[in-house]
Design an enzyme around this catalytic site. Structure first.
Site, PDB file in Angstrom:
ATOM      1  CG  ASN A  10     -33.145   6.730 -16.782  1.00 25.00           C
ATOM      2  OD1 ASN A  10     -32.989   6.565 -17.999  1.00 25.00           O
ATOM      3  ND2 ASN A  10     -33.077   7.914 -16.198  1.00 25.00           N
ATOM      4  CD1 TRP A  11     -30.979   0.591 -18.265  1.00 26.21           C
ATOM      5  CD2 TRP A  11     -30.874  -0.214 -20.348  1.00 26.21           C
ATOM      6  NE1 TRP A  11     -31.296  -0.744 -18.218  1.00 26.21           N
ATOM      7  CE2 TRP A  11     -31.233  -1.265 -19.481  1.00 26.21           C
ATOM      8  CE3 TRP A  11     -30.748  -0.483 -21.717  1.00 26.21           C
ATOM      9  CZ2 TRP A  11     -31.468  -2.566 -19.941  1.00 26.21           C
ATOM     10  CZ3 TRP A  11     -30.978  -1.768 -22.174  1.00 26.21           C
ATOM     11  CH2 TRP A  11     -31.342  -2.805 -21.285  1.00 26.21           C
ATOM     12  CE  LYS A  12     -29.652   8.652 -15.327  1.00 30.21           C
ATOM     13  NZ  LYS A  12     -29.074   9.563 -14.360  1.00 30.21           N
ATOM     14  CG  HIS A 100     -34.273  12.170 -15.703  1.00 30.87           C
ATOM     15  ND1 HIS A 100     -33.086  12.831 -15.547  1.00 30.87           N
ATOM     16  CD2 HIS A 100     -34.182  11.044 -14.977  1.00 30.87           C
ATOM     17  CE1 HIS A 100     -32.298  12.106 -14.752  1.00 30.87           C
ATOM     18  NE2 HIS A 100     -32.941  11.023 -14.396  1.00 30.87           N
ATOM     19  CD  GLU A 102     -29.487  12.659 -16.174  1.00 37.65           C
ATOM     20  OE1 GLU A 102     -29.881  11.898 -17.070  1.00 37.65           O
ATOM     21  OE2 GLU A 102     -28.944  12.254 -15.121  1.00 37.65           O
ATOM     22  CD  GLU A 172     -34.907  10.065 -10.739  1.00 37.77           C
ATOM     23  OE1 GLU A 172     -34.546   8.885 -10.657  1.00 37.77           O
ATOM     24  OE2 GLU A 172     -34.686  10.779 -11.718  1.00 37.77           O
ATOM     25  N   GLY A 178     -26.558  10.322  -9.755  1.00 37.38           N
ATOM     26  CA  GLY A 178     -25.240  10.038 -10.316  1.00 37.38           C
ATOM     27  C   GLY A 178     -24.093  10.553  -9.468  1.00 37.38           C
ATOM     28  CB  SER A 218     -26.821   7.574  -5.620  1.00 36.91           C
ATOM     29  OG  SER A 218     -26.180   8.539  -6.435  1.00 36.91           O
ATOM     30  N   GLY A 239     -30.477   4.662 -12.203  1.00 38.35           N
ATOM     31  CA  GLY A 239     -29.615   4.895 -13.345  1.00 38.35           C
ATOM     32  C   GLY A 239     -28.420   3.950 -13.319  1.00 38.35           C
ATOM     33  N   GLY A 240     -27.317   4.435 -12.747  1.00 39.72           N
ATOM     34  CA  GLY A 240     -26.045   3.703 -12.764  1.00 39.72           C
ATOM     35  C   GLY A 240     -26.156   2.225 -12.409  1.00 39.72           C
TER      36      GLY A 240
HETATM   37  P1  PGA Z   1     -28.613   7.282 -10.644  1.00 44.37           P
HETATM   38  O1  PGA Z   1     -29.709   7.917 -11.630  1.00 44.37           O
HETATM   39  O2  PGA Z   1     -29.240   6.027 -10.077  1.00 44.37           O
HETATM   40  O3  PGA Z   1     -27.433   6.977 -11.533  1.00 44.37           O
HETATM   41  O4  PGA Z   1     -28.324   8.278  -9.597  1.00 44.37           O
HETATM   42  C1  PGA Z   1     -31.059   7.912 -11.296  1.00 44.37           C
HETATM   43  C2  PGA Z   1     -31.840   8.635 -12.359  1.00 44.37           C
HETATM   44  O5  PGA Z   1     -31.349   9.657 -12.854  1.00 44.37           O
HETATM   45  O6  PGA Z   1     -32.950   8.204 -12.723  1.00 44.37           O
END
Ligand code: PGA
Length: 256
Positions: A10-12, A100, A102, A172, A178, A218, A239-240
């Site tokens: 997930n590149w956001k 998600h 977010e 999640e 994050g 994470s 994500g990251g």
């Molecule tokens: P993260 O994000 O790996 O940076 O914690 C995961 C996500 O939000 O899908």
């Protein structure tokens, strides 16, 4: 039943088109034929990067899929700034992420909206990666399982067992996204097992046994193996660590 793990990046809101193409190309360069049958790989760039990324992957003939990070439930109309299921389907997306944390937290997405999006994806023949997860406050109150399972029920409301084959759940925990703070494999497994039990209750045991449940929050090459070794964790939504080709490739390899 053997479930093929999924590793989804997930590149956001990261990577311009130029950067997205470079990252997709780097990942594609590392692609191994043996991954084909063993792991489903999915990249989720921002909407404008979907087509360029897919073009790179199609040109290289690698089996890596592309997913949107969000989608609207209506097919078309006066919804400024939104994109629809037929639009991402035309691009060649296989899935969309839905709900998600977010989007729930920053853009006020409700369980009802998540449900409409899931149903719209199912109707359009696409898969849904449905995100659920509790806040730290909810966990500290001892209500994580109850909260997450209610999110699953709400997301899948009104769907038939025959429509469930294209659905995935990504657990999640909000406190792990994050933050560098990962759920322990045991914490993640406890919730993922409860999610599977909820899916069994909704759609029956065979559907629950076949559905992939991902962990996200994470996840990185250092902690992935222990999480993926858990019975009910069938991959990652990352994500990251998905923004670097080398670490994403290591995460894919951790699924093998
Ligand atoms: P993260 O994000 O790996 O940076 O914690 C995961 C996500 O939000 O899908």
């Amino acid at each position: 039943m053997a479930r093929i793990p999924m590793m989804a990046g997930n590149w956001k809101m990261n990577n311009t088109i130029a950067e997205a193409v470079v990252l997709a190309q780097e990942i594609s360069n590392h692609y191994e034929k043996e991954w084909r049958e063993c792991v489903e790989i999915v990249l989720c760039p921002p909407a404008i990067g979907l087509k360029p990324v897919l073009t790179v992957l199609e040109f290289d003939r690698v089996r890596i899929k592309v997913a949107a990070q969000n989608v609207h439930w209506e097919e078309k109309g006066a919804f400024t700034g939104e994109i629809s299921v037929p639009m991402i389907e035309e691009i060649g997306c296989s899935y969309s992420i839905v709900g998600h944390s977010e989007r729930r937290g920053l853009f006020n997405e409700t369980d009802e909206m998540v449900n409409k999006k899931v149903r719209s994806l199912v109707k359009g023949g696409l898969g849904a990666i449905v995100c659920v997860g509790e806040s730290l406050a909810v966990r500290d109150e001892g209500r994580a399982l109850e909260f997450v399972c209610a999110q699953v029920r709400a997301a899948f409301a009104g769907l038939e067992p025959t429509e469930a084959h294209s659905l995935l759940v990504a657990y999640e925990p909000v406190w792990a996204i994050g933050t560098g703070r990962t759920a322990t494999p045991e914490q993640a497994e406890e919730v993922c097992a409860a999610i599977r039990a909820t899916v069994a209750d909704l759609f029956g045991a065979p559907v629950a046994a076949a559905m992939r449940i991902l962990y996200g929050g994470s996840m990185n090459p250092g902690n992935a193996a222990a999480l993926l070794a858990m019975e009910d964790i069938d991959g990652g939504l990352v994500g990251g660590a998905s923004l670097d080709a080398k670490s994403f490739v290591q995460l894919v390899e951790a699924c093998l």
